[in-house]
Write a protein that holds these residues in place. Structure first.
Motif, PDB file in Angstrom:
ATOM      1  N   GLU A   1       0.823  -1.203   0.000  1.00 14.38           N
ATOM      2  CA  GLU A   1       0.000   0.000   0.000  1.00 14.38           C
ATOM      3  C   GLU A   1       0.862   1.260   0.000  1.00 14.38           C
ATOM      4  O   GLU A   1       0.563   2.242  -0.688  1.00 14.38           O
ATOM      5  CB  GLU A   1      -0.927   0.000   1.212  1.00 14.38           C
ATOM      6  CG  GLU A   1      -1.869   1.200   1.255  1.00 14.38           C
ATOM      7  CD  GLU A   1      -2.811   1.163   2.460  1.00 14.38           C
ATOM      8  OE1 GLU A   1      -3.669   2.052   2.552  1.00 14.38           O
ATOM      9  OE2 GLU A   1      -2.675   0.255   3.299  1.00 14.38           O
TER      10      GLU A   1
ATOM     11  N   LEU B   1       2.500   1.977  -3.394  1.00 15.32           N
ATOM     12  CA  LEU B   1       1.594   2.690  -4.295  1.00 15.32           C
ATOM     13  C   LEU B   1       1.423   4.146  -3.870  1.00 15.32           C
ATOM     14  O   LEU B   1       1.373   5.048  -4.717  1.00 15.32           O
ATOM     15  CB  LEU B   1       0.238   1.987  -4.321  1.00 15.32           C
ATOM     16  CG  LEU B   1       0.231   0.565  -4.886  1.00 15.32           C
ATOM     17  CD1 LEU B   1      -1.136  -0.076  -4.697  1.00 15.32           C
ATOM     18  CD2 LEU B   1       0.623   0.565  -6.358  1.00 15.32           C
TER      19      LEU B   1
ATOM     20  N   SER C   1       4.499   6.223  -4.776  1.00 17.68           N
ATOM     21  CA  SER C   1       4.551   6.416  -6.225  1.00 17.68           C
ATOM     22  C   SER C   1       3.540   7.463  -6.671  1.00 17.68           C
ATOM     23  O   SER C   1       3.824   8.295  -7.547  1.00 17.68           O
ATOM     24  CB  SER C   1       4.284   5.083  -6.943  1.00 17.68           C
ATOM     25  OG  SER C   1       5.315   4.147  -6.676  1.00 17.68           O
ATOM     26  N   ASN C   2       2.364   7.442  -6.069  1.00 13.90           N
ATOM     27  CA  ASN C   2       1.343   8.432  -6.426  1.00 13.90           C
ATOM     28  C   ASN C   2       1.732   9.840  -5.980  1.00 13.90           C
ATOM     29  O   ASN C   2       1.478  10.819  -6.693  1.00 13.90           O
ATOM     30  CB  ASN C   2      -0.005   8.041  -5.811  1.00 13.90           C
ATOM     31  CG  ASN C   2      -0.693   6.928  -6.589  1.00 13.90           C
ATOM     32  OD1 ASN C   2      -0.564   6.849  -7.805  1.00 13.90           O
ATOM     33  ND2 ASN C   2      -1.413   6.074  -5.897  1.00 13.90           N
TER      34      ASN C   2
END
Length: 258
Positions: A42, A45, A48-49
């Motif tokens: 989690e 991600l 990265s976002n």
């Protein structure tokens, strides 16, 4: 085809925007190093976002900087074809990735700064920058909440996570002075209405950081007489390695596009 490195003008408005765009760009590049390496999927991600949000902000601001510069440079040229000495990011964002605590503390410091800056830039006299600020502040609020939640979790977690968080805070805190070191570029931006002096954000930044550190039961480190100089183009030894990786493909294959 791009044949050599480029340089933009010394116009204060352009330099002011480069400080914002470059800081977002280099922090996004650093966060991208966590892809596939974060402690849980989690968070892999999430980081990265956040990196993508920062790079999107950088693209928008660098595009505007290129327009104001008047030499026809777009955001790609400004990202990939300037030399190290022509980048204006603060030193804090170019420091090595470090462990997860380093990333959490740095993200908290920078997200808090960016949130306060975007809030003010949303009222810029420049309509393009105002629109960028209005969108970016929403992203920065999430970035701040996310990183602050992790900071509190680490500080109140195990003895090891607390030790690493305290060390990260002490190692990074001295670099915050550069964020608020106002100069002629800041003064010109403030006088023209394009954006605030970064130094005018300091009190609000300290207040918000104090609240976050209080929730984490951590003491705010003392200020030290140290001032890094990335905004002036004098970077740490780490900056060249970042640019070598970030710019390699474009410089190896000039003009290449997807």
């Amino acid at each position: 085809m791009q044949a050599s490195s480029i340089r933009v003008s010394d116009d204060a408005k352009v330099q002011y925007l480069l400080r914002i765009g470059d800081s977002a760009l280099i922090l996004g590049q650093r966060l991208g190093e966590w892809a596939g390496h974060a402690p849980v999927l989690e968070e892999d991600l999430a980081l990265s976002n956040i990196a993508l949000d920062l790079i999107g902000q950088a693209r928008a601001v660098l595009t505007r900087a290129g327009q104001l510069d008047g030499q026809g440079y777009d955001e790609d040229q400004l990202a990939f074809w300037r030399e190290e000495r022509d980048f204006r990011n603060v030193t804090l964002v170019e420091l090595p990735r470090g462990d997860f605590a380093i990333t959490v503390v740095r993200n908290t410091m920078m997200a808090t700064f960016f949130k306060l800056l975007w809030e003010r830039l949303a009222h810029s006299i420049d309509p393009e920058l105002s629109a960028i600020g209005g969108k970016a502040v929403k992203e920065a609020r999430y970035h701040q909440q996310h990183s602050a939640d992790w900071l509190v979790r680490l500080a109140l977690g195990t003895d090891e996570s607390k030790r690493r968080t305290i060390k990260a805070l002490n190692d990074l805190w001295r670099f915050n002075a550069e964020l608020f070191a106002s100069d002629a570029v800041d003064e010109a931006a403030a006088q023209s209405g394009i954006g605030p002096r970064w130094g005018d954000i300091k009190d609000d930044w300290l207040a918000e950081m104090s609240t976050i550190l209080g929730e984490a039961q951590l003491e705010m480190p003392a200020a030290v007489p140290f001032l890094s100089t990335g905004k002036l183009g004098r970077h740490s030894e780490h900056m060249g390695f970042i640019l070598a990786e970030m710019q390699h493909l474009q410089r190896a294959y000039p003009g290449g596009v997807w």
